[in-house]
Design a protein around this motif. Structure first.
Motif, PDB file in Angstrom:
ATOM      1  N   ARG A  59       0.841  -1.200   0.000  1.00  0.00           N
ATOM      2  CA  ARG A  59       0.000   0.000   0.000  1.00  0.00           C
ATOM      3  C   ARG A  59       0.878   1.253   0.000  1.00  0.00           C
ATOM      4  O   ARG A  59       0.652   2.185  -0.763  1.00  0.00           O
ATOM      5  CB  ARG A  59      -0.946   0.000   1.194  1.00  0.00           C
ATOM      6  N   GLU A  60       1.905   1.261   0.838  1.00  0.00           N
ATOM      7  CA  GLU A  60       2.807   2.412   0.888  1.00  0.00           C
ATOM      8  C   GLU A  60       3.550   2.578  -0.441  1.00  0.00           C
ATOM      9  O   GLU A  60       3.660   3.688  -0.964  1.00  0.00           O
ATOM     10  CB  GLU A  60       3.803   2.248   2.033  1.00  0.00           C
ATOM     11  N   LEU A  61       4.047   1.477  -0.994  1.00  0.00           N
ATOM     12  CA  LEU A  61       4.721   1.534  -2.296  1.00  0.00           C
ATOM     13  C   LEU A  61       3.794   2.085  -3.372  1.00  0.00           C
ATOM     14  O   LEU A  61       4.193   2.936  -4.173  1.00  0.00           O
ATOM     15  CB  LEU A  61       5.179   0.135  -2.709  1.00  0.00           C
ATOM     16  N   ASN A  62       2.555   1.592  -3.408  1.00  0.00           N
ATOM     17  CA  ASN A  62       1.580   2.074  -4.395  1.00  0.00           C
ATOM     18  C   ASN A  62       1.339   3.567  -4.238  1.00  0.00           C
ATOM     19  O   ASN A  62       1.278   4.309  -5.229  1.00  0.00           O
ATOM     20  CB  ASN A  62       0.242   1.335  -4.254  1.00  0.00           C
ATOM     21  N   LEU A  63       1.201   4.013  -2.999  1.00  0.00           N
ATOM     22  CA  LEU A  63       0.940   5.422  -2.735  1.00  0.00           C
ATOM     23  C   LEU A  63       2.129   6.279  -3.163  1.00  0.00           C
ATOM     24  O   LEU A  63       1.964   7.259  -3.896  1.00  0.00           O
ATOM     25  CB  LEU A  63       0.637   5.647  -1.254  1.00  0.00           C
ATOM     26  N   PHE A  64       3.324   5.915  -2.739  1.00  0.00           N
ATOM     27  CA  PHE A  64       4.510   6.701  -3.096  1.00  0.00           C
ATOM     28  C   PHE A  64       4.716   6.718  -4.607  1.00  0.00           C
ATOM     29  O   PHE A  64       5.090   7.741  -5.175  1.00  0.00           O
ATOM     30  CB  PHE A  64       5.761   6.157  -2.400  1.00  0.00           C
ATOM     31  N   ALA A  65       4.494   5.587  -5.264  1.00  0.00           N
ATOM     32  CA  ALA A  65       4.645   5.530  -6.717  1.00  0.00           C
ATOM     33  C   ALA A  65       3.663   6.483  -7.396  1.00  0.00           C
ATOM     34  O   ALA A  65       4.033   7.216  -8.326  1.00  0.00           O
ATOM     35  CB  ALA A  65       4.432   4.096  -7.213  1.00  0.00           C
TER      36      ALA A  65
END
Length: 99
Positions: A59-65
């Motif tokens: 979720r964090e990776l998706n958001l930062f991306a």
């Protein structure tokens, strides 16, 4: 009250943070030495949650991306030190001005 000093590698504005990476890396097939995250919307948060299920890291990776307008795979290639800088920058971006 203590004020947090802004690290030299971080530039903060009202709607964006820019992180200077410890070493250049390739994002969107371009070699860069900085990454900018725009301020998130509720829609961004919801989309990141929907794409990751119960996986907090994804979720964090998706958001930062999404906020950096790069792929999650590109972010996975960052040095851990630089990813930690992104995390710090994100929290600085979304914190309340009174903190």
């Amino acid at each position: 009250m203590t004020t947090k000093k802004t690290p030299a590698w971080l530039t903060v504005s009202a709607d964006r943070v820019t992180v200077t990476l410890s070493k250049p890396t390739e994002l969107n097939s371009v070699k860069v030495d900085t990454v900018s995250l725009r301020s998130p919307t509720v829609r961004d948060i919801r989309a990141a949650q929907q794409g990751a299920g119960d996986d907090d890291e994804q979720r964090e990776l998706n958001l930062f991306a999404s906020l950096a307008e790069v792929s999650a795979k590109d972010l996975e290639g960052l040095a851990l030190k630089d990813y930690t800088r992104l995390q710090t920058a994100y929290f600085r971006l979304v914190q309340d001005d009174d903190v």
